[in-house]
Design a protein around this motif. Sequence first.
Motif, mmCIF file in Angstrom:
data_model
loop_
_atom_site.group_PDB
_atom_site.id
_atom_site.type_symbol
_atom_site.label_atom_id
_atom_site.label_comp_id
_atom_site.label_asym_id
_atom_site.label_seq_id
_atom_site.Cartn_x
_atom_site.Cartn_y
_atom_site.Cartn_z
ATOM 1 N N TYR A 33 0.837 -1.208 0.000
ATOM 2 C CA TYR A 33 0.000 0.000 0.000
ATOM 3 C C TYR A 33 0.869 1.253 0.000
ATOM 4 C CZ TYR A 33 -4.308 -2.649 0.462
ATOM 5 O OH TYR A 33 -5.377 -3.474 0.208
ATOM 6 N N ASN A 35 1.276 3.559 1.963
ATOM 7 C CA ASN A 35 1.984 3.892 3.205
ATOM 8 C C ASN A 35 3.188 2.971 3.431
ATOM 9 O OD1 ASN A 35 0.796 1.486 3.873
ATOM 10 N ND2 ASN A 35 -0.347 2.240 5.630
ATOM 11 N N PHE A 37 3.085 -0.336 3.578
ATOM 12 C CA PHE A 37 2.732 -1.620 4.209
ATOM 13 C C PHE A 37 2.615 -2.714 3.154
ATOM 14 C CE2 PHE A 37 -0.256 -4.776 5.817
ATOM 15 C CZ PHE A 37 0.370 -5.123 7.004
ATOM 16 N N ALA A 39 1.077 -5.778 2.187
ATOM 17 C CA ALA A 39 -0.092 -6.566 2.592
ATOM 18 C C ALA A 39 -0.037 -7.982 2.034
ATOM 19 C CB ALA A 39 -1.370 -5.878 2.130
ATOM 20 N N PRO A 58 -6.446 -15.672 8.916
ATOM 21 C CA PRO A 58 -6.727 -14.736 10.008
ATOM 22 C C PRO A 58 -6.966 -13.328 9.499
ATOM 23 C CG PRO A 58 -4.385 -15.254 9.921
ATOM 24 C CD PRO A 58 -5.053 -16.136 8.910
ATOM 25 N N SER A 59 -7.554 -12.532 10.332
ATOM 26 C CA SER A 59 -7.818 -11.141 9.995
ATOM 27 C C SER A 59 -6.508 -10.450 9.611
ATOM 28 C CB SER A 59 -8.425 -10.476 11.236
ATOM 29 O OG SER A 59 -8.943 -9.245 10.869
ATOM 30 N N GLY A 60 -6.548 -9.707 8.504
ATOM 31 C CA GLY A 60 -5.377 -8.927 8.107
ATOM 32 C C GLY A 60 -4.373 -9.680 7.245
ATOM 33 N N CYS A 61 -4.699 -10.932 6.844
ATOM 34 C CA CYS A 61 -3.718 -11.694 6.060
ATOM 35 C C CYS A 61 -3.777 -11.340 4.571
ATOM 36 C CB CYS A 61 -3.897 -13.192 6.257
ATOM 37 S SG CYS A 61 -5.399 -13.844 5.525
ATOM 38 N N GLY A 62 -4.677 -10.457 4.189
ATOM 39 C CA GLY A 62 -4.678 -9.971 2.815
ATOM 40 C C GLY A 62 -5.735 -10.577 1.905
ATOM 41 N N LYS A 63 -6.731 -11.250 2.474
ATOM 42 C CA LYS A 63 -7.752 -11.904 1.648
ATOM 43 C C LYS A 63 -8.498 -10.887 0.786
ATOM 44 C CE LYS A 63 -9.869 -13.618 5.305
ATOM 45 N NZ LYS A 63 -9.017 -13.059 6.370
ATOM 46 N N THR A 64 -8.967 -9.817 1.426
ATOM 47 C CA THR A 64 -9.720 -8.809 0.678
ATOM 48 C C THR A 64 -8.823 -8.111 -0.342
ATOM 49 O OG1 THR A 64 -11.290 -8.479 2.459
ATOM 50 C CG2 THR A 64 -11.064 -6.667 0.912
ATOM 51 N N THR A 65 -7.575 -7.881 0.035
ATOM 52 C CA THR A 65 -6.642 -7.250 -0.899
ATOM 53 C C THR A 65 -6.499 -8.123 -2.151
ATOM 54 O OG1 THR A 65 -5.456 -6.234 0.942
ATOM 55 C CG2 THR A 65 -4.277 -6.413 -1.149
ATOM 56 N N GLU A 170 -16.659 -12.878 2.162
ATOM 57 C CA GLU A 170 -17.396 -13.189 3.391
ATOM 58 C C GLU A 170 -18.900 -12.938 3.258
ATOM 59 O OE1 GLU A 170 -15.621 -12.310 7.173
ATOM 60 O OE2 GLU A 170 -13.959 -11.327 6.148
ATOM 61 N N HIS A 203 -13.964 -16.626 6.992
ATOM 62 C CA HIS A 203 -13.224 -16.889 8.225
ATOM 63 C C HIS A 203 -13.584 -18.264 8.764
ATOM 64 C CE1 HIS A 203 -12.524 -12.443 8.843
ATOM 65 N NE2 HIS A 203 -11.357 -12.976 9.096
ATOM 66 N N ARG A 221 1.080 -11.295 8.254
ATOM 67 C CA ARG A 221 2.319 -10.606 8.663
ATOM 68 C C ARG A 221 3.579 -11.351 8.267
ATOM 69 N NH1 ARG A 221 0.467 -6.392 10.709
ATOM 70 N NH2 ARG A 221 -1.601 -6.436 11.581
HETATM 71 N N1 LIG Z 1 -5.686 1.072 1.958
HETATM 72 C C1 LIG Z 1 -4.828 0.498 2.792
HETATM 73 N N2 LIG Z 1 -3.691 1.121 3.177
HETATM 74 C C2 LIG Z 1 -2.810 0.538 4.007
HETATM 75 N N3 LIG Z 1 -2.970 -0.703 4.527
HETATM 76 C C3 LIG Z 1 -4.081 -1.365 4.176
HETATM 77 C C4 LIG Z 1 -5.071 -0.818 3.307
HETATM 78 N N4 LIG Z 1 -6.064 -1.719 3.139
HETATM 79 C C5 LIG Z 1 -5.721 -2.785 3.891
HETATM 80 N N5 LIG Z 1 -4.546 -2.574 4.511
HETATM 81 C C6 LIG Z 1 -3.830 -3.512 5.398
HETATM 82 O O1 LIG Z 1 -3.488 -4.650 4.629
HETATM 83 C C7 LIG Z 1 -3.636 -5.823 5.423
HETATM 84 C C8 LIG Z 1 -4.544 -6.795 4.709
HETATM 85 O O2 LIG Z 1 -5.855 -6.263 4.706
HETATM 86 P P1 LIG Z 1 -7.089 -7.082 4.109
HETATM 87 O O3 LIG Z 1 -8.311 -6.271 4.317
HETATM 88 O O4 LIG Z 1 -6.750 -7.510 2.744
HETATM 89 O O5 LIG Z 1 -7.068 -8.354 5.084
HETATM 90 P P2 LIG Z 1 -8.180 -9.480 5.280
HETATM 91 O O6 LIG Z 1 -7.451 -10.772 5.366
HETATM 92 O O7 LIG Z 1 -9.228 -9.377 4.248
HETATM 93 O O8 LIG Z 1 -8.736 -9.085 6.722
HETATM 94 P P3 LIG Z 1 -10.197 -9.354 7.364
HETATM 95 O O9 LIG Z 1 -10.310 -10.843 7.469
HETATM 96 O O10 LIG Z 1 -10.097 -8.708 8.702
HETATM 97 O O11 LIG Z 1 -11.215 -8.734 6.475
HETATM 98 C C9 LIG Z 1 -4.142 -5.392 6.786
HETATM 99 O O12 LIG Z 1 -3.066 -5.326 7.695
HETATM 100 C C10 LIG Z 1 -4.711 -4.008 6.524
HETATM 101 O O13 LIG Z 1 -4.563 -3.174 7.659
#
Ligand SMILES: Nc1ncnc2c1ncn2[C@@H]1O[C@H](COP(=O)(O)OP(=O)(O)OP(=O)(O)O)[C@@H](O)[C@H]1O
Length: 262
Positions: A33, A35, A37, A39, A58-65, A170, A203, A221
Amino acid sequence: MVSTPAPAPGVAPPGTTDQAAALIEFRQVQKTYSNGFQAVTPFDLSVGAGEIVSLVGPSGCGKTTVIRMAAGLSSVSGGELVRRTDQLAYVFQDPTLLAWRNVRSNVELVAKLKGVDKATRAAAATAAIEMVGLGAFEKSLPRQLSGGMKMRVSLARAITSAPELMMMDEPFAALDEFTRENMQNQLLRLWRANGFGAMFITHSISEAVNLGHRIVVMAARPGRIARIIDSPSPPTKDDAPRDKAALADTAELVSSLLAGDK
Ligand SMILES: Nc1ncnc2c1ncn2[C@@H]1O[C@H](COP(=O)(O)OP(=O)(O)OP(=O)(O)O)[C@@H](O)[C@H]1O
């Protein structure tokens, strides 16, 4: 880089990993991203025509990304993402129905926006509404429906646009356990009738195992694939009985991978 070459000829059977028929391929795809990060670290995955791939982690592992990059809603920072279809549909946790439109009108909306002619979309909507069991509720407004019914409208709307690839983030997370299992069955019925490929984020381990021809277990992470598991007893077009013991073993394996035991 995202490229969309001409559609591949032929349709691969469910569960295939045949690259030639893949609807979408991630080749060492990464996401950082703005910033800084990171992902998603180099990510390799393909989804075949008619194949359901579940992503669990797990939450934050990047699935939505991952799914947003697949849909072209988020840029790719590195690697290559090849998509061979533009026939996409999305289903999210929030059914996002228009409050002033009735069930039929909501179901037809996406196909209408895509320019599908009136007779074709009306016929597709009728079939989809029947398939999700809402034939008696065509004229109901969203506020007159339960959460599960609204989600069925959302599924019917997605199907009416005749997608080759469904992106599902989800979709059933907000529903109670009983309704959720029911929705999984509805989704598989639609899949048997329409044969779309799908990326399905969840999840829920049991949901990932019940729906997926393959199950992608992700770790956080940094966001990465921990393991891709071929289902020992995937959903089939003829709705053959599933091997519950084998699926339970797979759920246990997914659980231990998520716990970091394997
Ligand atoms: N626009 C953004 N800018 C910076 N970091 C981001 C952005 N969008 C997501 N992230 C970070 O990227 C990581 C992955 O986010 P993502 O939403 O893809 O995870 P996820 O597995 O879908 O999580 P969840 O299960 O909680 O929905 C997270 O740490 C999130 O904080």
